[in-house]
Design an enzyme around this catalytic site. Sequence first.
Site, PDB file in Angstrom:
ATOM      1  N   ASP A  94       3.266   5.614   0.184  1.00 33.76           N
ATOM      2  CA  ASP A  94       4.241   4.696  -0.408  1.00 33.76           C
ATOM      3  C   ASP A  94       3.867   4.330  -1.841  1.00 33.76           C
ATOM      4  OD1 ASP A  94       1.983   3.266   0.409  1.00 33.76           O
ATOM      5  OD2 ASP A  94       3.084   1.774   1.563  1.00 33.76           O
ATOM      6  N   ASP A  97      -2.305   2.259  -5.727  1.00 34.56           N
ATOM      7  CA  ASP A  97      -2.630   1.032  -6.452  1.00 34.56           C
ATOM      8  C   ASP A  97      -4.019   1.190  -7.065  1.00 34.56           C
ATOM      9  OD1 ASP A  97      -2.425  -1.636  -7.229  1.00 34.56           O
ATOM     10  OD2 ASP A  97      -3.041  -2.424  -5.290  1.00 34.56           O
TER      11      ASP A  97
HETATM   12  P1  5GP Z   1      -4.925   1.327  -2.892  1.00 32.40           P
HETATM   13  O1  5GP Z   1      -6.009   1.766  -1.992  1.00 32.40           O
HETATM   14  O2  5GP Z   1      -4.401   2.390  -3.817  1.00 32.40           O
HETATM   15  O3  5GP Z   1      -5.321   0.092  -3.659  1.00 32.40           O
HETATM   16  O4  5GP Z   1      -3.782   0.760  -1.997  1.00 32.40           O
HETATM   17  C1  5GP Z   1      -2.859   1.509  -1.330  1.00 32.40           C
HETATM   18  C2  5GP Z   1      -2.180   0.662  -0.301  1.00 32.40           C
HETATM   19  O5  5GP Z   1      -2.126  -0.715  -0.688  1.00 32.40           O
HETATM   20  C3  5GP Z   1      -0.737   1.082  -0.146  1.00 32.40           C
HETATM   21  O6  5GP Z   1      -0.598   2.128   0.767  1.00 32.40           O
HETATM   22  C4  5GP Z   1      -0.087  -0.217   0.293  1.00 32.40           C
HETATM   23  O7  5GP Z   1      -0.196  -0.354   1.690  1.00 32.40           O
HETATM   24  C5  5GP Z   1      -0.905  -1.303  -0.353  1.00 32.40           C
HETATM   25  N1  5GP Z   1      -0.277  -1.798  -1.601  1.00 32.40           N
HETATM   26  C6  5GP Z   1      -0.703  -1.619  -2.859  1.00 32.40           C
HETATM   27  N2  5GP Z   1       0.138  -2.181  -3.752  1.00 32.40           N
HETATM   28  C7  5GP Z   1       1.122  -2.730  -3.024  1.00 32.40           C
HETATM   29  C8  5GP Z   1       2.312  -3.450  -3.388  1.00 32.40           C
HETATM   30  O8  5GP Z   1       2.663  -3.704  -4.542  1.00 32.40           O
HETATM   31  N3  5GP Z   1       3.093  -3.846  -2.343  1.00 32.40           N
HETATM   32  C9  5GP Z   1       2.778  -3.614  -1.044  1.00 32.40           C
HETATM   33  N4  5GP Z   1       3.625  -4.052  -0.115  1.00 32.40           N
HETATM   34  N5  5GP Z   1       1.676  -2.920  -0.669  1.00 32.40           N
HETATM   35  C10 5GP Z   1       0.860  -2.491  -1.663  1.00 32.40           C
END
Ligand code: 5GP
Length: 171
Positions: A94, A97
């Site tokens: 999805d 981040d």
């Molecule tokens: P990362 O490991 O890249 O920091 O995070 C990935 C996961 O964090 C995504 O799959 C999602 O579940 C969650 N996440 C990161 N940013 C957002 C956001 O803006 N909104 C939501 N709902 N989930 C996020």
Amino acid sequence: MLRPLLEADVIARRITELAVEIRRTYGDQPIVVCGVLKGGVPFMADLIRHLSGAVEIEFLGVSSYAGTETTGAVRITHDLKRDIAGQDVLLVEDIVDTGLTLDWLRRTLGARGPRSLRIATLLDKPERRRVEVVVDFVGFTIPDRFVVGFGLDLNERYRNLPYIAEVVEGP
Ligand code: 5GP
């Protein structure tokens, strides 16, 4: 309060374009499309319906977030039901981040010996990156905002919104 960021028709058009780009990249090779639960499901469902040729679908559940904060820890809550050794695998996320989840997934799935492993994400928030990760197909690059809808949640709410909205302070 929710402030719309990407409308449903804009998302639909972009996913159609991505599907064409993805098929062009793989030629006529079968693709094992692995959706990351739960947020990647709406994106994956739309993507595969625009992807021509041989496609298999699989799901991978990971848990890394509580509320809006990252815990840093990633664990598999639902594993793939097939061996991906020698397969062309497309992981469907999805949002990317910090990149921590994807970095972990790349290493973990990469160790299973796929012929290729590529990543498609609907949204990318490059400003928040903490680890360098290669993302092969990006739907939209967005600013550092917390978004919901189209699979993305806030404590399990809003996944069913047909558009993507920013969560802002207010009533
Ligand atoms: P990362 O490991 O890249 O920091 O995070 C990935 C996961 O964090 C995504 O799959 C999602 O579940 C969650 N996440 C990161 N940013 C957002 C956001 O803006 N909104 C939501 N709902 N989930 C996020």
